[in-house]
Design an enzyme around this catalytic site. Structure first.
Site, short mmCIF file in Angstrom:
data_model
loop_
_atom_site.label_atom_id
_atom_site.label_comp_id
_atom_site.label_asym_id
_atom_site.label_seq_id
_atom_site.Cartn_x
_atom_site.Cartn_y
_atom_site.Cartn_z
N ASP A 224 66.85 35.72 -3.44
CA ASP A 224 65.63 36.49 -3.32
C ASP A 224 65.29 36.48 -1.83
O ASP A 224 64.59 35.61 -1.33
CB ASP A 224 64.53 35.84 -4.15
CG ASP A 224 63.22 36.62 -4.08
OD1 ASP A 224 63.08 37.46 -3.17
OD2 ASP A 224 62.36 36.37 -4.92
N GLU A 317 57.33 25.99 -2.11
CA GLU A 317 57.48 27.28 -2.78
C GLU A 317 57.13 27.01 -4.22
O GLU A 317 57.97 26.62 -5.01
CB GLU A 317 58.91 27.79 -2.60
CG GLU A 317 59.02 29.27 -2.87
CD GLU A 317 59.17 29.59 -4.34
OE1 GLU A 317 58.13 29.56 -5.07
OE2 GLU A 317 60.29 29.85 -4.75
N GLU A 326 53.26 28.24 -14.94
CA GLU A 326 54.15 27.10 -14.68
C GLU A 326 54.18 26.76 -13.20
O GLU A 326 55.15 26.20 -12.69
CB GLU A 326 55.57 27.38 -15.17
CG GLU A 326 55.69 27.26 -16.66
CD GLU A 326 57.06 26.81 -17.12
OE1 GLU A 326 58.05 27.05 -16.41
OE2 GLU A 326 57.13 26.19 -18.19
N HIS A 485 62.15 37.91 -7.30
CA HIS A 485 62.43 37.35 -8.63
C HIS A 485 61.16 37.14 -9.45
O HIS A 485 61.23 36.92 -10.64
CB HIS A 485 63.24 36.05 -8.52
CG HIS A 485 62.45 34.86 -8.12
ND1 HIS A 485 62.08 34.61 -6.82
CD2 HIS A 485 61.93 33.84 -8.85
CE1 HIS A 485 61.39 33.49 -6.77
NE2 HIS A 485 61.29 33.01 -7.97
#
Lengths: 547, 344
Positions: A224, A317, A326, A485
């Protein structure tokens, strides 16, 4: 999760999957200090170059490593043993025989490195070969032609390639041995802390490790380029911010962000991850020569014992689907409150969240109406969950029925965990005629700002940041940008119960948007929306789960 | 009851049954035209075989094959599936007015009680990637041995695995060599994992550089679960001078009981299916082949001992240069290898 099949063969398909063309000369991202340090085999002098070090040993101590190596015809393991033998003799003050023989360092114990992260061991591969002059390229036979000669040269090349391959595989065996020893060492500090991650059931672990999703997710994330480039660009363009600093990487995954930081000159990086991937991160970090800068800790950031009290920068990240699904943001906030210096920096620093109504009759007919006629059968039952669950899809910008509305900004320096559940107002104005309002999409823009004090407007768009002339960089996960993504979160309105009504361009609509965490599953996310056109008496509402 | 059974399973096994619950996979399978239409044609074009028969649908999913069987005149269809999708199948069957003809049972084939001691026809779409990965073939064979009447029929009844060699430099570079340089860093440990797993992906016809060869045929009337662990030799002949970066595998499926035999292929030479092809990258960069060269190989497959739904696959190969044509520029090349894969 079905990924797009990029056509196994198509070079055209494959070529831009990882578009690294915009490297922009990041090769110079090295800190201005050299990172490899070669400690002399015979004393404690340090060199930045392997050959200089060997020359020093030869000149000052009359030890010609290259000569011994070729005299004894040492193989790869032999070289390693020789290095460790010399080091252990010097360390324990024992003499080194003037004529070293293989017997001196035959013992397997010399496979174990004497020095931690001994750069010499990892540079043995690069030492000049003792070149034997092969006379295969014989000029006598010139008349017969170059063909045969180049043939034998090629043959020689493939022989050498085969040798190289062998050496590589030996090296990888050795690396595993080293890793096992080092792992033991690394496990020690956490063993007396509260985190005891080594009790993993062996079988699950190996399954997880080798499963498709395992490699896939990391490959997807690394490839990505929007995501990875943004972190790289920020870190490498702000080397001064990182030079000499202590950095915490929360959820380090394969270790890429930690290595960016180390390469940018960070004095110390602590990489934490609760997943087994950290074993691979440790290997990656070791293989790339950052083992002395980066410390990998396996466990939850709330539970592991960090070797420092405070850090200057937290890089992470942590973003999930719809930003907060999540997401590890709770952990990042916890780490910030506990470890970040008062004037420390969060990377990234701001998130702007966007919502927009959509109308996409093609998608609806392909994926919703589809079930009403499957080879002549009505499979309406399959539609059920479609309207209950939020989906993760990349929607074309053409599906937007109104301009996006910025419904929330999270400023990472100040955001508290309680801010992650919220109810916000939103509004919009249709920019085209629609036959039906099909749903909403949600995405986020991520900003990397080098100063704590810089303000990012709540309606700032990532795609306009570079042109604004402000410092830092940003990326969007919205339908207007290059796909990431994260794609977008798509909430489809259940229009199956009654025939939806059309609306005209210019009509106003507004409502509320709520993020909540269901009580039965703290990992899931509930998104609720209300919406009302001006002309309506009553507002409409629906909730979606991300799970 | 079923949930209790699930609770007793190994996590990987429970995952297998649960992963089918999601819509996406069913949408994908139903939209796989090659698959669904071949089954439909095999059943509907052979109404004479289905008329008044008792049919068992092993792993019925959304119930589409069961409904085709009713359309073809079956007296009774029993659909069995372990996944919760069977609740949806029940709704679908009712909505389409076939509840009296189709009985749906949630559970493992090995554990459920059927109302008929014998069935006339077994239909099943049991195939997985590489034919056998996460396949239900062992369940179909169990159902055959326990329930199929003498002279009963199996739809489909024949499966053949094929192999071939492909040129795939660019994509191999992107999937495998990628790990050598990730933003300037070496990620070799992840390359090892990438090489240890076959890749399921679409291969185009033009990259086939050898002929293809059948390596194994399973006759569903006679084969046993022991046949699902096998070691078989194969030989591929190079068509042109080229580099072979990977061996690939696909399968054909046949319905030989049909009046006119019906079949479909999942090979790269035909319309794509959701099974795509399975790609096994060589450890070495590539094998250089000249026209007429032979690649002699051995394909070994066996279920993993710990998790029987995983496959351990070994492929060994050796290049035999074409001796009939002198190739003066040909370098001495070491072209043999042994590859070990795990599909999980």
């Amino acid at each position: 999760m079905e990924k797009e099949a990029p056509g196994s063969s198509g070079s055209s398909d494959a070529s831009d999957i990882l578009d690294m063309r915009d490297e922009e000369g990041w090769e110079d991202a090295e800190p201005d200090v050299e990172e490899s340090q070669f400690i002399s085999l015979m004393d404690d002098e340090v060199f930045t170059d392997m050959m200089q070090m060997l020359d020093h040993c030869k000149a000052k101590h009359n030890l010609d490593f290259l000569e011994i190596r070729s005299r004894l015809g040492l193989d790869f393991y032999g070289n390693i043993k020789l290095v460790n033998y010399l080091r252990s003799q010097v360390h324990s003050g024992k003499p080194i025989p003037s004529e070293i023989t293989k017997k001196d360092f035959d013992d397997e114990k010399y496979l174990k490195p004497v020095l931690e992260d001994d750069a010499v061991l990892f540079t043995l591969d690069d030492l000049p070969e003792v070149v034997e002059i092969h006379d295969e390229v014989n000029v006598q036979d010139k008349g017969k032609g170059v063909e045969r000669d180049s043939g034998s040269l090629i043959a020689r090349v493939s022989e050498l390639e085969e040798e190289l391959r062998k050496v590589h595989s030996q090296f990888s065996d050795y690396r595993d041995t080293v890793k096992t020893t080092l792992d033991k060492k690394w496990e020690e500090p956490s063993a007396n802390g509260s985190a005891a991650p080594k009790e993993e059931p062996r079988d699950d672990d190996s399954h997880y490790f080798s499963s498709y999703s395992y490699n896939d997710i990391h490959e997807t994330m690394l490839k990505d380029a929007v995501r990875t480039d943004a972190y790289r660009d920020f870190i490498y363009s702000n080397k001064a911010l990182f030079a000499g600093k202590t950095v915490l990487d929360v959820g380090c995954g394969t270790g890429i962000l930690s290595m960016f930081c180390a390469k940018a000159g960070a004095a110390r990086v602590i990489a934490v991850d609760n997943s087994a991937i950290i074993d691979k991160a440790r290997e990656n970090i070791f293989n790339n020569g950052f083992a002395d800068t980066i410390t990998c800790l396996r466990g939850k950031v709330e539970e592991v014992k960090l070797p420092v009290d405070k850090v200057d920068i937290i890089v992470s990240e942590w973003m999930g689907y719809c930003l907060l699904y999540e997401a590890m943001l709770d952990s990042v906030i916890w780490a910030r409150d506990k470890y970040l210096q008062p004037d420390g920096l969060m990377v990234p620093s701001h998130m702007n969240m966007w919502v927009a109504p959509i109308a996409d009759p093609d998608y609806i007919s392909d994926h919703i109406a589809f079930w009403r006629d499957v080879y002549g059968f009505d499979m309406k039952a399959m539609q059920a969950g479609i309207h209950e669950d939020a989906q993760v899809l990349d929607m074309p910008a053409s599906t937007l029925a109104a301009d996006p509305f910025p419904f929330l900004q999270l400023s990472l320096h100040t955001t508290a965990v309680k801010d992650l559940v919220f109810k916000r107002k939103w509004s919009g104005k249709l920019k085209k005629d629609i036959d039906a309002l099909d749903g909403f999409i949600i995405w986020f823009d991520s900003f990397f700002i080098p100063s704590r004090t810089e303000v990012v407007a709540e309606d700032a768009k990532a795609e306009e940041w570079a042109a604004s002339g402000k410092s830092g960089n940003a990326f969007t996960t919205g339908p207007g940008g290059k796909v990431t993504h994260w794609k977008q979160g798509v909430m489809l309105i259940d229009n199956t119960k009654e025939k939806p009504v059309g609306h005209k361009e210019g009509e106003q609509l507004s409502g509320e948007l709520e993020y909540a965490v269901p009580e039965d599953n703290s990992r899931a996310l509930n998104v609720s929306l209300t919406w009302k056109f001006e002309s309506w008496q009553k507002e409409n509402s629906q909730s979606w789960k991300m799970r | 009851m079923v949930d209790e059974q699930m609770a007793g399973m190994a996590p990987s096994e429970a995952h297998y049954f649960n992963s089918y619950n999601h819509h996406g996979i069913h949408e994908e399978m139903l939209k796989d035209r090659v698959r669904t239409e071949t089954y439909r044609d095999a059943i509907l074009h052979n109404a004479h075989l289905f008329k008044d028969k008792v049919v068992l649908d092993v792993g019925c999913g959304t119930g589409i094959l069961s409904m085709f069987a009713v359309q073809a005149g079956a007296k009774k269809v029993i659909g069995v599936d372990m996944s919760t999708i069977i609740d949806k199948a029940r709704e679908i069957v009712a909505l389409n007015g076939m509840s009296d003809k189709i009985t749906l049972i949630r559970g493992k084939m090995e554990e459920v009680e059927l109302e008929y001691p014998q069935v006339d026809i077994i239909i099943s779409e049991w195939m997985g990637y590489f034919l056998l990965y996460e396949s239900m073939l062992d369940t179909v064979l169990y159902a055959r041995d326990r329930y199929l009447a003498k002279n009963g029929l199996i739809f489909p009844d024949k499966a053949t695995i094929f192999m071939a060699g492909i040129e795939d430099g660019a994509y191999k570079h992107d999937k495998i060599d990628f790990w050598d340089d990730v933003y300037g860093f070496n990620f070799a440990p992840l390359k090892e994992i990438a090489l240890a797993e076959p890749l399921v992906d679409k291969v185009t016809f033009d990259v086939l550089k050898t002929d293809s060869t059948p390596v194994l045929t399973l006759d569903l009337y006679t084969c046993t679960t022991a046949d699902l662990a096998f070691t078989v030799p194969f030989t591929l002949t190079a068509r042109q001078k080229d580099r072979v970066h990977a061996l690939i595998s696909w399968f054909d499926i046949e319905f030989t009981a049909c009046h006119t035999p019906i079949s479909f292929t999942t090979g790269p030479h035909a319309e794509g299916t959701h099974w795509k092809q399975t790609v096994f990258y060589l450890r070495e960069d590539y094998v250089l082949v000249w026209p007429g060269d032979k690649i002699h190989g051995m394909l070994e497959n066996k279920p993993n001992e710990q998790n029987k739904r995983d496959l351990d696959i070994k492929i060994s190969y050796k290049l035999e240069p074409n001796q009939t044509k002198a190739e003066p520029k040909r370098p001495a090349q070491i072209s043999q290898g042994e590859l070990t894969f795990k599909m999980c």
